[in-house]
Structure formats: C-alpha cells, structure tokens
Design a protein around this motif. Structure first.
Motif, PDB file in Angstrom:
ATOM      1  N   THR A 125       0.827  -1.208   0.000  1.00 30.49           N
ATOM      2  CA  THR A 125       0.000   0.000   0.000  1.00 30.49           C
ATOM      3  C   THR A 125       0.862   1.259   0.000  1.00 30.49           C
ATOM      4  O   THR A 125       0.488   2.276  -0.575  1.00 30.49           O
ATOM      5  CB  THR A 125      -0.955   0.003   1.198  1.00 30.49           C
ATOM      6  N   LEU A 138      -7.074  -2.768   3.844  1.00 36.20           N
ATOM      7  CA  LEU A 138      -7.504  -1.528   3.209  1.00 36.20           C
ATOM      8  C   LEU A 138      -8.626  -0.859   3.991  1.00 36.20           C
ATOM      9  O   LEU A 138      -8.728   0.370   4.023  1.00 36.20           O
ATOM     10  CB  LEU A 138      -7.941  -1.806   1.775  1.00 36.20           C
ATOM     11  N   LYS A 197      -6.888   0.993   6.768  1.00 41.50           N
ATOM     12  CA  LYS A 197      -6.056   2.088   6.258  1.00 41.50           C
ATOM     13  C   LYS A 197      -6.888   3.223   5.660  1.00 41.50           C
ATOM     14  O   LYS A 197      -6.419   4.351   5.554  1.00 41.50           O
ATOM     15  CB  LYS A 197      -5.087   1.560   5.195  1.00 41.50           C
ATOM     16  N   SER A 198      -8.113   2.919   5.228  1.00 46.45           N
ATOM     17  CA  SER A 198      -8.920   3.909   4.534  1.00 46.45           C
ATOM     18  C   SER A 198      -9.890   4.655   5.438  1.00 46.45           C
ATOM     19  O   SER A 198     -10.589   5.559   4.979  1.00 46.45           O
ATOM     20  CB  SER A 198      -9.714   3.220   3.406  1.00 46.45           C
TER      21      SER A 198
END
Length: 383
Positions: free
Chosen positions: A305, A363, A366-367
């Motif tokens: 990422t 994700l 992290k998002s």
C-alpha cells in the motif's frame, strides 16, 4: 480452425542474429501482448540514498493478459496452433496468473482451455470467484481442482496426460500440454525476446543490474541467457517467491542444453536469491499483513500500500511485492551484491491477485480516515 485463419494468426518468428547458435528456435509467434512495454523511473520507497531505480512495465502487456505469462504464451500457443491442437491443458495454483493468461489467450485464439488448479479441499475454494479465478470462469474454462500439495511430475502431469487421452478418444481432438508457468525450452524464448526488446529500446546501457521475481523460472532464465549471448555486462538477479535457488539453478541446467547451451551453467550467469518467501508461496498471515516490517525477511502488505500510494504502481502479494520488498532490503543490507547503483526492476504483473480478498481487512483499516460520507450538500464532512 481454417487454414486461412491459421495463417492470419501465426506469424513467422525472426530471431536476432545473436540467437543463431541456439537450438529449438521457434518458427512462429502469435501476437498477444502490447509491446514494447515502457521503462520508467520509479521512486520506490525505502530505497537507500544513492540508487537509481527504474521499472520495466510488463504489467502493461495487456488488460486481462497483463503480465509476464503472455510473453511465453506467444510462443507456446503458436506451437499449439502449428501442431493443430484444439485444446490447451495447464496447471497452477488457484490464483495462478499463468492459468488465467492461458485461459484468456486460448479463447482469443479459438482454443478450449483446461485448468488444473491446486487448492485446499474446501468448498469455498471450489465455489469462489475472486481475482484470477473470476476471469478463469468468465471465459468458460474447464477447471479441475486437485490437492494443493500435488507435485507436477508425480501428480499433475499424469492427470493432464489422462485428460488429453480422454479428449482424443472421445472427441478425436488434440490437446497441447503446457507445464507450470509455461516454463520449458520453448517458453524461455519469451524473455529472451523481451531482452531483445530492451536492446531495441536503447535502454540497457543505462543500467547495471536487472531484478525480477522468480516463481517458475523462465522469465529470469530467459533474460540471463540473452544477457550471456549478447555479451552484455549487466548482472541479472532473481528473488525467489517459492522453491529455492538450488531448484531453479537445477531447472535451468536441464533447460540450457536443450537450447544449445551445453557448456553454460546457470550459477555462472544469474544470481538467484533466497530468503524472501515469507510464510511461503502465495501466503500472507494476518499478522504479516497487518504489521510493518515484522521481521527482516517477511513481506508486509503495508509495503504494497505504501508503494501504491506513493508511486501509483500496484504490486501483488505473491510475486512483485515480495521481489520489490526483497530488493529494498538487499540494497540496505547487502549492497555489495549489486554491480552498480542503476537498477532495473521487471514488473511481471499479477494485479488480479490483489483482488483475491486478502487485502480487504488491511484496506478497510487504512482507509478509515480517507473515506467520507457526504449526503447533505450543506453538511460537508470537513471543518
């Protein structure tokens, strides 16, 4: 397939003069890939100061045919068509990039694909449609699930041969068997030809070293053979994502005499590097996925990422991610391994492997701070 259609698909292959001493030079090629693929500067995160990293974008060989496998299939499927085969049989893991490329390319050429996929004996694997498996099913592949630990020569090849015999006896049609990753004395010409492409791009004098992932072997060995034949001074490195450097050197030393290199030893023309498989081929544990640099030799998907968010280049967790992660570690820990400071990384594709489900949890976490819900135009989600 009609004679006229065959003549449209099959193109004569014209080898470079420096290939003249090789044996088994292909007579034909089918043009499946978009080439030449570009070579670009790459600001790869975590690289120590003083290095210049560039990337050969073989992830741009096509859309659904993205990646290195199509380079080999241009010769292998040409051979299948030349031999008047109607079916193509191959083998790989459940998320095999190779099998996906075979399935799609076969359908484009009017051939019927049969895929033997190694997998866990669990219903969710059989019924899933993620990543490469989605595309396998979209083109109507005939899929045969076999135990994950099946070995090629003992367990897989006999099944493939049995299927070929069954097709011949029941339909009167011929099958073409392609080994794991398309790795044989014909598939090796895929990346011998890529090296020729890089020469024609007038780029190789700009580099000291070439680095790529080593999964089935002939991407690496093809470039090593071409580097040797042309007298190039580059140093070729392969970072293993499965098996071992001994396995790949032994495999090369079986293939080399078949193409006329009887006095050449793999150990003398290519540097194969172990130690970056992490949990194993295609494996990433939950702990590994969620922790940055948990150990020196484990790939963390945080690295994937980070590369994506800083450079716009997508790496996959099976091949290119582990190879690039290994590269930055080696530049830091063992710089003397490299000939110079100008490194070319070969991006071999694998983007569909990112969609196999393993990235979802990472994700999501992290998002969380980057995703906003804005239903009311008068209530913006920022102050």
């Amino acid at each position: 397939m009609s004679t006229s259609h065959v003549s449209e698909i099959l193109k004569p292959y014209h080898p470079a003069p420096w290939m003249s001493d090789l044996h088994g030079i292909p007579s034909h090629i089918v043009e499946l890939s978009q080439k030449p693929t570009p070579i670009q500067p790459w600001n790869l995160p975590r690289v120590p100061d003083g290095y210049q990293i560039s990337i050969k974008r073989d992830d741009m060989t096509g859309s659904t045919l993205s990646g290195n496998k199509v380079r080999k299939l241009e010769f292998l499927l040409a051979d299948a068509i030349h031999k008047e085969c109607q079916h193509v049989i191959t083998i790989g893991g459940i998320q095999s990039n190779h099998c996906r490329a075979v399935a799609i390319a076969a359908r484009q050429l009017g051939l019927t694909p049969h895929l033997f996929l190694r997998s866990e004996e669990k219903e969710e694997f059989y019924n899933g449609s993620e990543g490469n498996l989605l595309l396998d099913k979209m083109v109507g592949s005939n899929i045969y699930f076999i135990p994950k630990k099946s070995t090629y020569k003992k367990d897989c090849l006999p099944r493939m041969e049995q299927l070929a015999e069954h097709i011949q006896s029941t339909r009167g049609e011929k099958s073409y068997i392609i080994p794991v990753g398309g790795s044989n004395e014909l598939g090796i010409f895929g990346y011998i030809e890529v090296f020729r492409e890089m020469i024609e791009q007038e780029s190789l004098e700009k580099f000291d070293d070439i680095v790529c992932a080593c999964g089935s072997g002939t991407t690496l060995s093809g470039m090593a053979v071409a580097n040797y034949l042309t007298g190039s001074k580059l140093k070729i490195h392969g970072i293993t994502v499965c098996d071992s450097k001994k396995y790949f050197h032994d495999d090369n030393n079986e293939i080399f005499p078949l193409i006329g290199l009887k006095s050449v030893q793999s150990e003398d023309i290519v540097n194969i590097i172990d130690g970056f498989k992490g949990q194993g081929y295609g494996l990433s544990t939950e702990e590994e996925l969620g922790t940055i640099d948990r150990t020196y030799r484990d790939l963390s998907v945080d690295f994937l990422t980070e590369v994506g968010s800083k450079t716009g280049i997508m790496l996959d967790p099976v091949y290119t991610g582990k190879a690039a992660f290994g590269l930055v570690q080696l530049l830091e820990q063992l710089p003397e391994m490299f000939k110079g400071r100008r490194i070319l990384f070969i991006h071999t594709g694998g983007i569909f492997g990112l969609a196999d489900g393993r990235m979802n949890v990472i994700l999501k976490s992290k998002s969380e701070n980057k995703i906003k819900i804005w239903n009311d135009i008068n209530k913006p989600p920022f102050s």
